[in-house]
Design an enzyme around this catalytic site. Sequence first.
Site, PDB file in Angstrom:
ATOM      1  CD  GLU A   1     115.179  69.160  66.487  1.00  0.00           C
ATOM      2  OE1 GLU A   1     114.824  69.701  66.224  1.00  0.00           O
ATOM      3  OE2 GLU A   1     115.014  67.747  65.819  1.00  0.00           O
TER       4      GLU A   1
ATOM      5  CD  GLU B   1     111.503  64.763  66.084  1.00  0.00           C
ATOM      6  OE1 GLU B   1     112.152  66.038  64.941  1.00  0.00           O
ATOM      7  OE2 GLU B   1     111.254  65.628  67.260  1.00  0.00           O
TER       8      GLU B   1
HETATM    9  C1  FCB Z   1     112.956  69.113  63.392  1.00  0.00           C
HETATM   10  C2  FCB Z   1     111.859  69.344  65.115  1.00  0.00           C
HETATM   11  C3  FCB Z   1     110.082  68.228  64.110  1.00  0.00           C
HETATM   12  C4  FCB Z   1     110.090  68.521  63.250  1.00  0.00           C
HETATM   13  C5  FCB Z   1     111.425  67.993  61.806  1.00  0.00           C
HETATM   14  C6  FCB Z   1     110.818  68.502  60.893  1.00  0.00           C
HETATM   15  O1  FCB Z   1     113.760  69.236  63.662  1.00  0.00           O
HETATM   16  O2  FCB Z   1     111.767  68.283  66.073  1.00  0.00           O
HETATM   17  O3  FCB Z   1     109.734  69.724  65.032  1.00  0.00           O
HETATM   18  O4  FCB Z   1     109.708  70.182  62.981  1.00  0.00           O
HETATM   19  O5  FCB Z   1     112.489  68.548  62.333  1.00  0.00           O
END
Ligand code: FCB
Length: 432
Positions: A153, A336
Site C-alpha cells: 500500500e 488483504e
Molecule cells: C491495511 C494495512 C494493514 C492493516 C489493515 C487493517 O491498510 O495494510 O496493515 O492495518 O489495513
Amino acid sequence: MFGVATSSFQIEGAAEQRLPSIWDTFCDTPGRIEDGSHGATACDHVSRYRQDVALMADLGVDAYRFSISWPRVMHADGKLNTKGCDFYLRLLDGLNENGIRAFATLYHWDLPQYLEDRGGWLNRDTAYRFQEYTDAVSRVLGERVFSWATLNEPLCSAQLAYELGMHAPGFTDRAMAKQAAHHLLLSHGLGMQVLRQNCPNALNGIVLNLSPCHAASESHEDRAAAFRADQDLNGWYAGPVLTGAYPDLIDQLPAHEVPDVQEGDMETICQPLGFLGVNYYSRGVFRAAQGALYEDVAVPGKPLTDMGWEIYPEGLVEVLEMLSDRYDLPPIYITENGAAMTDRIEGGAVEDSSRIRFFEQHLAALERAIAAGADVRGYFAWSLMDNFEWSYGYSKRFGLVYVDYETQERTVKSSYKAFQSMLKTRNDRSAC
Ligand code: FCB
C-alpha cells in the site's frame, strides 16, 4: 489459494533485537497513537512464532502473507544482519514444514529510523537503499519464499504518512506526499529488477489498496471530485506500476506539488509483474470541496465495521472490473480483506458472527467477480490475529484469533472455526 496476513511491526515485538523504525518514533511521540500504546511488544510473535505457525496449520491455510522488518535484517551501514535474518529463516522453515506457502512483503511501513534521519521517502536515495536491502535479504531467504511483494500500500506510506499526518513520520504536506509516493514507486521498480535476478522462480509483485470512488451526488462537481479522488487514490499507484504513467491529474496539480520525476524513472517503475496484490476494505464517497481536490463523506445509514468503514462487498467486484477495464493485468491475489469488530471474550470464546458474515459476503462477491472473468488466484484474510492497528493502537481487533495483550494468550474466534470449516469442506470436495 487461501491464506491469512499480518505485518512485522503489527505482530513481532522483540523491538530490542532490531534497530528502531519510524513507527517506534511515532509511538514514542505523545498523542500519535489513539490509546497511547506502543508496538514494541505487539503479539510477541518473534518468541511465539511456532505457536502461530501451528495455529495456521490447524486453520488449514495454503499460504501466509507476512512482512520482513527492514530494521531487523539490515545494519545501518547497509550490511545484512544475519542474526535478524535467522528469525525469518526459522519462520520460513516452520511454514514450509507445514506446507504453507510464504508470501513475503519487503516493506510494510516500518522504515529504519536511520533512513528517516536522512530524509526518509523524501530522499531519493532511500529507493536505492531499498534495492540494496531487497538484494541482501532475497539472496538469503529467496529459496524459501514462494512470493515476494515489494511494497504494501504505497498510497498509505505516502498519503497517510506525509499528507494526512496519521502515519509515521506524520507530516501534513501534499507536495511531500507526492514526492514520497514517487520515491516509493521508484523503490518498487528497483526492487523488482533485483527480485527478477535473485528469485526468478518466485511470484514477484506489489500490493496496492484500491477502492471504488463514488460521487456523493449526481452533480457535475461531485462527479468530477470523485473522478479526481479515483486518480489520486487508485490511478496514482496502479497507473505508474502497470502502464508507466501518472494519471492526468498530474497536470492539474500546482507546480510545487508535481514530484521530481527523473529521466527513465517511469520505465523503471513499470516492471513486468508476476502478480498484483489487491487489498480491499471499503469504498469511498466523495464530493467537491473548496480548496481541495475532493472531500470524502460518510453516507448515513450504512453498515460499518469498528473502524467506521462501510461494509460494501460489491466494491470488490467493482475494483476488479475497474482494473481489467483499464489495464493489462497479471494474475491477481486479494492480499488483504477483513474487518475490525468489537470482539469480547466471554467464557473463553469469542462469538464474532458479524465478521463471519463479512467474510461470507466478500467471498461471495469475489466469486461473482471471478465468474465475470477476473483472474483472481488467491485470497488472504486480514488478519491471522489481533494486532497493533497503527494509529489506533490495540483498540481495533481484526484477527481470526483473539490476543490477550496482558498474557499473550491466543484464543481462536468463531470466525477462525468458520474459515477452518470452509477450507476443510473445500479439501473434502477436491478429494472426491
Ligand atoms: C491495511 C494495512 C494493514 C492493516 C489493515 C487493517 O491498510 O495494510 O496493515 O492495518 O489495513
